[in-house]
Design a protein around this motif. Structure first.
Motif, mmCIF file in Angstrom:
data_model
loop_
_atom_site.group_PDB
_atom_site.id
_atom_site.type_symbol
_atom_site.label_atom_id
_atom_site.label_comp_id
_atom_site.label_asym_id
_atom_site.label_seq_id
_atom_site.Cartn_x
_atom_site.Cartn_y
_atom_site.Cartn_z
ATOM 1 N N LYS A 44 0.688 -1.179 -0.112
ATOM 2 C CA LYS A 44 -0.070 0.012 -0.081
ATOM 3 C C LYS A 44 1.120 1.135 -0.015
ATOM 4 C CE LYS A 44 -4.081 -2.013 2.152
ATOM 5 N NZ LYS A 44 -5.087 -2.110 3.344
ATOM 6 N N MET A 45 2.029 0.981 0.682
ATOM 7 C CA MET A 45 2.775 2.392 0.902
ATOM 8 C C MET A 45 3.477 2.571 -0.748
ATOM 9 S SD MET A 45 3.711 4.877 2.805
ATOM 10 C CE MET A 45 3.484 4.139 4.360
ATOM 11 N N ASP A 46 3.700 1.619 -1.361
ATOM 12 C CA ASP A 46 4.385 1.692 -2.701
ATOM 13 C C ASP A 46 3.142 2.438 -3.690
ATOM 14 O OD1 ASP A 46 6.703 0.628 -2.163
ATOM 15 O OD2 ASP A 46 6.072 -1.414 -2.891
ATOM 16 N N VAL A 47 1.932 2.051 -3.454
ATOM 17 C CA VAL A 47 0.958 2.805 -4.115
ATOM 18 C C VAL A 47 0.714 4.465 -3.776
ATOM 19 C CG1 VAL A 47 -1.610 2.706 -4.475
ATOM 20 C CG2 VAL A 47 -0.527 0.711 -4.470
ATOM 21 N N ILE A 48 0.751 4.492 -2.698
ATOM 22 C CA ILE A 48 0.742 5.899 -2.247
ATOM 23 C C ILE A 48 1.991 6.707 -2.686
ATOM 24 C CG2 ILE A 48 0.833 7.308 -0.069
ATOM 25 C CD1 ILE A 48 -0.598 5.082 1.310
ATOM 26 N N VAL A 49 3.072 6.270 -2.731
ATOM 27 C CA VAL A 49 4.323 6.985 -3.084
ATOM 28 C C VAL A 49 4.330 6.962 -4.576
ATOM 29 C CG1 VAL A 49 6.907 6.851 -3.393
ATOM 30 C CG2 VAL A 49 5.661 6.198 -1.121
ATOM 31 N N THR A 50 3.617 6.105 -5.421
ATOM 32 C CA THR A 50 3.583 6.259 -6.759
ATOM 33 C C THR A 50 2.566 7.237 -7.189
ATOM 34 O OG1 THR A 50 4.035 3.951 -7.050
ATOM 35 C CG2 THR A 50 2.790 5.005 -8.832
ATOM 36 N N PHE A 51 1.381 7.409 -6.400
ATOM 37 C CA PHE A 51 0.501 8.617 -6.685
ATOM 38 C C PHE A 51 1.057 9.728 -6.140
ATOM 39 C CE2 PHE A 51 -3.027 10.925 -5.043
ATOM 40 C CZ PHE A 51 -3.693 11.163 -6.184
ATOM 41 N N LEU A 52 1.926 9.984 -5.203
ATOM 42 C CA LEU A 52 2.511 11.133 -4.870
ATOM 43 C C LEU A 52 3.568 11.831 -5.916
ATOM 44 C CD1 LEU A 52 3.088 10.672 -1.192
ATOM 45 C CD2 LEU A 52 1.511 12.191 -1.941
ATOM 46 N N GLY A 53 4.290 10.250 -6.346
ATOM 47 C CA GLY A 53 5.325 10.668 -7.466
ATOM 48 C C GLY A 53 4.550 11.306 -8.723
ATOM 49 N N ILE A 54 3.359 10.705 -8.966
ATOM 50 C CA ILE A 54 2.530 11.236 -10.156
ATOM 51 C C ILE A 54 2.208 12.903 -10.133
ATOM 52 C CG2 ILE A 54 0.434 11.107 -11.556
ATOM 53 C CD1 ILE A 54 2.321 9.107 -12.419
ATOM 54 N N LEU A 55 1.510 12.989 -8.754
ATOM 55 C CA LEU A 55 1.399 14.618 -8.401
ATOM 56 C C LEU A 55 2.467 15.616 -8.687
ATOM 57 C CD1 LEU A 55 -0.821 13.829 -5.332
ATOM 58 C CD2 LEU A 55 -1.764 14.452 -7.842
ATOM 59 N N GLU A 56 3.516 15.089 -8.009
ATOM 60 C CA GLU A 56 4.822 15.907 -8.360
ATOM 61 C C GLU A 56 5.123 16.219 -9.787
ATOM 62 O OE1 GLU A 56 7.915 18.266 -6.815
ATOM 63 O OE2 GLU A 56 6.152 17.439 -5.932
ATOM 64 N N LEU A 57 5.034 15.243 -10.592
ATOM 65 C CA LEU A 57 5.208 15.286 -11.779
ATOM 66 C C LEU A 57 4.368 16.139 -12.506
ATOM 67 C CD1 LEU A 57 6.557 11.505 -12.673
ATOM 68 C CD2 LEU A 57 7.917 13.829 -12.985
ATOM 69 N N ILE A 58 3.156 15.998 -12.175
ATOM 70 C CA ILE A 58 2.116 17.106 -12.879
ATOM 71 C C ILE A 58 2.418 18.431 -12.249
ATOM 72 C CG2 ILE A 58 -0.431 17.841 -12.432
ATOM 73 C CD1 ILE A 58 -1.108 15.024 -11.855
ATOM 74 N N LYS A 59 2.764 18.612 -11.086
ATOM 75 C CA LYS A 59 3.301 19.901 -10.616
ATOM 76 C C LYS A 59 4.435 20.387 -11.200
ATOM 77 C CE LYS A 59 5.320 21.031 -6.523
ATOM 78 N NZ LYS A 59 5.487 20.879 -5.082
ATOM 79 N N MET A 60 5.441 19.583 -11.621
ATOM 80 C CA MET A 60 6.562 19.996 -12.464
ATOM 81 C C MET A 60 6.494 20.169 -13.918
ATOM 82 S SD MET A 60 9.111 17.482 -10.681
ATOM 83 C CE MET A 60 9.989 16.937 -12.006
ATOM 84 N N GLY A 61 5.105 19.786 -14.396
ATOM 85 C CA GLY A 61 4.989 19.962 -15.766
ATOM 86 C C GLY A 61 5.294 18.899 -16.650
#
Length: 93
Positions: A44-61
Motif C-alpha cells: 500500500k505504501m508503494d501505491v501511495i508513493v507512486t501516486f505522490l510521484g505522479i502528483l509531483e510530476l504534474i506539478k513539475m509539468g
C-alpha cells in the motif's frame, strides 16, 4: 495484547527514486495507464508513493493526466523531453 502483533517495522520510502522510475517509464512509453503502473507495486505504501510521484510530476509539468469518466482509469502522458534531475524535485527523500 500488543505482544501478539510483534514489532512494526518502518518501511523506507524514497519519493525521489519513485519519481525517477516513473520518468523512465514515461520516456519509454510516452503514454501509460495509472492502473497498469500500480499493478507492479508490492505494498500500500508503494501505491501511495507512486501516486505522490505522479502528483509531483504534474506539478513539475512533466506529465499530463486525463480521465474520461468518473472512476475510469487515469491515462498519463509523459510530455517532458528528458529526465528531470532529482535536484530539481521539491520533495524530501
Amino acid at each position: 495484547i500488543r505482544s501478539k502483533f510483534g514489532k512494526i517495522e518502518k518501511e523506507p520510502i524514497n519519493l525521489s527514486a519513485k519519481i525517477m522510475e516513473i520518468q523512465y517509464i514515461g520516456l519509454s512509453k510516452k503514454k501509460f495507464s495509472f492502473r497498469k503502473l500500480l499493478e507492479n507495486q508490492a505494498t500500500k505504501m508503494d501505491v501511495i508513493v507512486t501516486f505522490l510521484g505522479i502528483l509531483e510530476l504534474i506539478k513539475m509539468g512533466a506529465v499530463l493526466v486525463t480521465q474520461e469518466e468518473l472512476f475510469d482509469d487515469i491515462e498519463i502522458e509523459y510530455i517532458a523531453d528528458n529526465i528531470v534531475p532529482i535536484e530539481q524535485f521539491s520533495v524530501e527523500s
